[in-house]
Motif scaffolding. Sequence first.
Motif, PDB file in Angstrom:
ATOM      1  N   LYS A  30     -10.897  -0.313 -10.401  1.00 40.75           N
ATOM      2  CA  LYS A  30     -11.284  -1.719 -10.381  1.00 40.75           C
ATOM      3  C   LYS A  30     -10.315  -2.534 -11.230  1.00 40.75           C
ATOM      4  CE  LYS A  30     -14.912  -4.897 -11.922  1.00 40.75           C
ATOM      5  NZ  LYS A  30     -16.217  -5.013 -12.625  1.00 40.75           N
ATOM      6  N   ASN A  31     -10.072  -2.069 -12.442  1.00 42.51           N
ATOM      7  CA  ASN A  31      -9.117  -2.749 -13.316  1.00 42.51           C
ATOM      8  C   ASN A  31      -7.697  -2.679 -12.768  1.00 42.51           C
ATOM      9  OD1 ASN A  31     -11.079  -3.421 -15.267  1.00 42.51           O
ATOM     10  ND2 ASN A  31     -10.900  -1.418 -16.229  1.00 42.51           N
ATOM     11  N   TYR A  32      -7.362  -1.541 -12.197  1.00 45.04           N
ATOM     12  CA  TYR A  32      -6.014  -1.350 -11.645  1.00 45.04           C
ATOM     13  C   TYR A  32      -5.742  -2.354 -10.526  1.00 45.04           C
ATOM     14  CZ  TYR A  32      -2.023   0.986  -9.456  1.00 45.04           C
ATOM     15  OH  TYR A  32      -0.787   1.266  -8.924  1.00 45.04           O
ATOM     16  N   ILE A  33      -6.726  -2.552  -9.659  1.00 45.89           N
ATOM     17  CA  ILE A  33      -6.570  -3.497  -8.541  1.00 45.89           C
ATOM     18  C   ILE A  33      -6.481  -4.930  -9.059  1.00 45.89           C
ATOM     19  CG2 ILE A  33      -7.724  -4.472  -6.522  1.00 45.89           C
ATOM     20  CD1 ILE A  33      -8.841  -1.663  -5.978  1.00 45.89           C
ATOM     21  N   LEU A  34      -7.322  -5.264 -10.031  1.00 43.94           N
ATOM     22  CA  LEU A  34      -7.303  -6.618 -10.584  1.00 43.94           C
ATOM     23  C   LEU A  34      -5.971  -6.942 -11.259  1.00 43.94           C
ATOM     24  CD1 LEU A  34     -10.918  -6.860 -12.081  1.00 43.94           C
ATOM     25  CD2 LEU A  34     -10.032  -8.040 -10.065  1.00 43.94           C
ATOM     26  N   ILE A  35      -5.379  -5.938 -11.899  1.00 42.20           N
ATOM     27  CA  ILE A  35      -4.131  -6.169 -12.625  1.00 42.20           C
ATOM     28  C   ILE A  35      -2.912  -6.041 -11.714  1.00 42.20           C
ATOM     29  CG2 ILE A  35      -2.634  -5.264 -14.467  1.00 42.20           C
ATOM     30  CD1 ILE A  35      -5.196  -4.394 -15.924  1.00 42.20           C
ATOM     31  N   ASN A  36      -2.921  -5.047 -10.844  1.00 37.16           N
ATOM     32  CA  ASN A  36      -1.723  -4.709 -10.079  1.00 37.16           C
ATOM     33  C   ASN A  36      -1.839  -5.005  -8.587  1.00 37.16           C
ATOM     34  OD1 ASN A  36       0.911  -3.764 -10.330  1.00 37.16           O
ATOM     35  ND2 ASN A  36       0.370  -1.671  -9.777  1.00 37.16           N
ATOM     36  N   GLY A  37      -3.046  -5.342  -8.129  1.00 36.94           N
ATOM     37  CA  GLY A  37      -3.282  -5.495  -6.691  1.00 36.94           C
ATOM     38  C   GLY A  37      -2.418  -6.556  -6.027  1.00 36.94           C
ATOM     39  N   LEU A  38      -2.348  -7.734  -6.638  1.00 35.26           N
ATOM     40  CA  LEU A  38      -1.578  -8.829  -6.043  1.00 35.26           C
ATOM     41  C   LEU A  38      -0.095  -8.482  -5.944  1.00 35.26           C
ATOM     42  CD1 LEU A  38      -1.467 -11.686  -4.927  1.00 35.26           C
ATOM     43  CD2 LEU A  38      -1.249 -12.540  -7.276  1.00 35.26           C
ATOM     44  N   LEU A  39       0.443  -7.837  -6.988  1.00 38.21           N
ATOM     45  CA  LEU A  39       1.852  -7.443  -6.976  1.00 38.21           C
ATOM     46  C   LEU A  39       2.123  -6.433  -5.866  1.00 38.21           C
ATOM     47  CD1 LEU A  39       2.545  -7.057 -10.806  1.00 38.21           C
ATOM     48  CD2 LEU A  39       3.333  -8.897  -9.303  1.00 38.21           C
ATOM     49  N   LEU A  40       1.213  -5.490  -5.670  1.00 36.89           N
ATOM     50  CA  LEU A  40       1.373  -4.496  -4.613  1.00 36.89           C
ATOM     51  C   LEU A  40       1.365  -5.139  -3.230  1.00 36.89           C
ATOM     52  CD1 LEU A  40      -0.887  -1.581  -5.926  1.00 36.89           C
ATOM     53  CD2 LEU A  40       1.600  -1.603  -5.764  1.00 36.89           C
ATOM     54  N   ILE A  41       0.469  -6.111  -3.044  1.00 32.65           N
ATOM     55  CA  ILE A  41       0.397  -6.812  -1.753  1.00 32.65           C
ATOM     56  C   ILE A  41       1.674  -7.597  -1.497  1.00 32.65           C
ATOM     57  CG2 ILE A  41      -0.799  -8.634  -0.476  1.00 32.65           C
ATOM     58  CD1 ILE A  41      -3.383  -7.731  -1.876  1.00 32.65           C
ATOM     59  N   LEU A  42       2.168  -8.307  -2.527  1.00 29.51           N
ATOM     60  CA  LEU A  42       3.408  -9.080  -2.374  1.00 29.51           C
ATOM     61  C   LEU A  42       4.590  -8.169  -2.058  1.00 29.51           C
ATOM     62  CD1 LEU A  42       3.098 -11.671  -5.295  1.00 29.51           C
ATOM     63  CD2 LEU A  42       2.937 -12.129  -2.838  1.00 29.51           C
ATOM     64  N   ALA A  43       4.671  -7.032  -2.743  1.00 28.72           N
ATOM     65  CA  ALA A  43       5.762  -6.091  -2.487  1.00 28.72           C
ATOM     66  C   ALA A  43       5.690  -5.547  -1.066  1.00 28.72           C
ATOM     67  CB  ALA A  43       5.712  -4.940  -3.500  1.00 28.72           C
ATOM     68  N   THR A  44       4.477  -5.278  -0.595  1.00 26.59           N
ATOM     69  CA  THR A  44       4.307  -4.778   0.763  1.00 26.59           C
ATOM     70  C   THR A  44       4.725  -5.815   1.791  1.00 26.59           C
ATOM     71  OG1 THR A  44       2.442  -3.418   0.019  1.00 26.59           O
ATOM     72  CG2 THR A  44       2.654  -3.780   2.388  1.00 26.59           C
ATOM     73  N   VAL A  45       4.346  -7.071   1.560  1.00 23.11           N
ATOM     74  CA  VAL A  45       4.722  -8.152   2.485  1.00 23.11           C
ATOM     75  C   VAL A  45       6.242  -8.301   2.532  1.00 23.11           C
ATOM     76  CG1 VAL A  45       4.639 -10.652   2.827  1.00 23.11           C
ATOM     77  CG2 VAL A  45       2.552  -9.410   2.228  1.00 23.11           C
ATOM     78  N   VAL A  46       6.894  -8.216   1.370  1.00 24.06           N
ATOM     79  CA  VAL A  46       8.354  -8.330   1.336  1.00 24.06           C
ATOM     80  C   VAL A  46       8.997  -7.188   2.111  1.00 24.06           C
ATOM     81  CG1 VAL A  46      10.390  -8.261  -0.159  1.00 24.06           C
ATOM     82  CG2 VAL A  46       8.397  -9.607  -0.822  1.00 24.06           C
ATOM     83  N   VAL A  47       8.445  -5.975   1.955  1.00 24.88           N
ATOM     84  CA  VAL A  47       8.986  -4.820   2.677  1.00 24.88           C
ATOM     85  C   VAL A  47       8.837  -5.002   4.176  1.00 24.88           C
ATOM     86  CG1 VAL A  47       8.607  -2.370   3.177  1.00 24.88           C
ATOM     87  CG2 VAL A  47       8.708  -3.162   0.821  1.00 24.88           C
ATOM     88  N   ILE A  48       7.659  -5.444   4.603  1.00 27.38           N
ATOM     89  CA  ILE A  48       7.388  -5.558   6.040  1.00 27.38           C
ATOM     90  C   ILE A  48       8.211  -6.666   6.690  1.00 27.38           C
ATOM     91  CG2 ILE A  48       5.612  -6.122   7.752  1.00 27.38           C
ATOM     92  CD1 ILE A  48       3.571  -4.787   5.894  1.00 27.38           C
ATOM     93  N   PHE A  49       8.189  -7.851   6.079  1.00 25.37           N
ATOM     94  CA  PHE A  49       8.830  -9.000   6.722  1.00 25.37           C
ATOM     95  C   PHE A  49      10.252  -9.268   6.212  1.00 25.37           C
ATOM     96  CE2 PHE A  49       4.240  -9.782   7.009  1.00 25.37           C
ATOM     97  CZ  PHE A  49       4.119  -9.952   8.380  1.00 25.37           C
ATOM     98  N   GLY A  50      10.529  -8.838   4.982  1.00 24.31           N
ATOM     99  CA  GLY A  50      11.852  -9.109   4.434  1.00 24.31           C
ATOM    100  C   GLY A  50      12.912  -8.137   4.884  1.00 24.31           C
ATOM    101  N   PHE A  51      12.558  -6.842   4.906  1.00 24.22           N
ATOM    102  CA  PHE A  51      13.553  -5.830   5.221  1.00 24.22           C
ATOM    103  C   PHE A  51      13.501  -5.345   6.671  1.00 24.22           C
ATOM    104  CE2 PHE A  51      13.397  -5.445   0.568  1.00 24.22           C
ATOM    105  CZ  PHE A  51      14.755  -5.481   0.290  1.00 24.22           C
ATOM    106  N   ARG A  52      12.484  -5.732   7.423  1.00 23.20           N
ATOM    107  CA  ARG A  52      12.405  -5.320   8.826  1.00 23.20           C
ATOM    108  C   ARG A  52      13.605  -5.815   9.606  1.00 23.20           C
ATOM    109  NH1 ARG A  52      10.016  -7.280  13.681  1.00 23.20           N
ATOM    110  NH2 ARG A  52       9.451  -9.208  12.629  1.00 23.20           N
ATOM    111  N   GLU A  53      13.971  -7.060   9.377  1.00 24.55           N
ATOM    112  CA  GLU A  53      15.108  -7.634  10.076  1.00 24.55           C
ATOM    113  C   GLU A  53      16.424  -6.980   9.641  1.00 24.55           C
ATOM    114  OE1 GLU A  53      17.174 -10.111  12.711  1.00 24.55           O
ATOM    115  OE2 GLU A  53      15.045  -9.630  12.517  1.00 24.55           O
ATOM    116  N   ILE A  54      16.531  -6.668   8.350  1.00 24.69           N
ATOM    117  CA  ILE A  54      17.755  -6.047   7.840  1.00 24.69           C
ATOM    118  C   ILE A  54      17.972  -4.680   8.477  1.00 24.69           C
ATOM    119  CG2 ILE A  54      18.896  -5.135   5.780  1.00 24.69           C
ATOM    120  CD1 ILE A  54      17.445  -7.266   4.165  1.00 24.69           C
ATOM    121  N   PHE A  55      16.914  -3.861   8.497  1.00 27.04           N
ATOM    122  CA  PHE A  55      17.040  -2.531   9.095  1.00 27.04           C
ATOM    123  C   PHE A  55      17.300  -2.622  10.594  1.00 27.04           C
ATOM    124  CE2 PHE A  55      14.713  -1.136   5.245  1.00 27.04           C
ATOM    125  CZ  PHE A  55      15.553  -0.107   4.867  1.00 27.04           C
ATOM    126  N   GLY A  56      16.671  -3.603  11.212  1.00 28.29           N
ATOM    127  CA  GLY A  56      16.902  -3.786  12.641  1.00 28.29           C
ATOM    128  C   GLY A  56      18.350  -4.109  12.945  1.00 28.29           C
TER     129      GLY A  56
END
Length: 320
Positions: A30-56
């Motif tokens: 619970k504490n881990y998600i509250l502290i680190n959850g938003l950062l993990l989501i942002l990093a995932t979004v960057v990976v999906i949408f930021g680097f998808r085009e680069i690898f393509g």
Amino acid sequence: MIQFYKKRDFGTFIGDSFNFFKLYGKNYFKNYILINGLLLILATVVVIFGFREIFGQLVGSNVSGETYYFERYFSDNAGVLVVVSVLMFVLLLLIAIINYLYPVFYLKRIAQGAEKVNTDEILDDFKKNAGRIGKLCLGMIFIVAPMVLLVVGFSYVLVLIIIGFFLILLVYPTIFNVTTFLMYDYFNSTRGFLESLSYSIRSQFSYRNGSEKSPYWKYWASSFVMFIIIYIATSIFTFIPMIFFYGSILTSTPDGSFEENPFTGTMGIMMFVIYGISMILSFFLSNLMYVNAGLMYYDSRTDLHQKVELAEIDTIGINE
């Protein structure tokens, strides 16, 4: 309640690591998600949408006989790529700091007798130790990282004579143990960075009094088993979806747009989503390794075992 400051064997490390999450898992994550959850989501979004085009673009470059296709794409979009790369670096750095130190601060509070830890208490620990965290990061980058690269590089060179393969199996868990012991000791003692680094290395091979059997193999085996467990868990999650992805590539009718960028379309997006979720899953599962390493660290602090036992006896007397 788990007793932290006591001697453990290999099987107890594994069992108590899982028992820890059985007792404290709900509050811990619970504490881990509250502290680190938003950062993990942002990093995932960057990976999906930021680097998808680069690898393509990288995979599909030169399909039209243009030798410098990818180089031209990079130069045309240099600004965006730099921003994405810097953003990803900052996010991963923050995630790494939280991911490594959150278990350290959480276990420290539980070991001191807390039955439940609040998010504000962990955040307060990060704030109070901001200076030491900065010194830790500098020490890890300029002292530990070069040492690790030297040892790992030497191990890979020895792969040519076969012995290097077995050496790598020994080196990786040992490096992980040394670095996690360093962080636990740095924030659980008054020692400086170099003193904690020295302790983290020495404690892998002998106990403080030097008369007991070396703990190296039980520490190594415990970390190695945790690596295997996490690897299997993440592999199972990604294996089946990847079969469908590559199956669609092999069975689909070839067309120019697909060969130019195989990461477009539903399956391409799905692949990056899977990798993004797998990344989040690996961060969550890595807590199992860090807690396990924490139990090993408390096992190594034999100087505190008797003090804690005496304190517990005194407490029992008072309660009675």
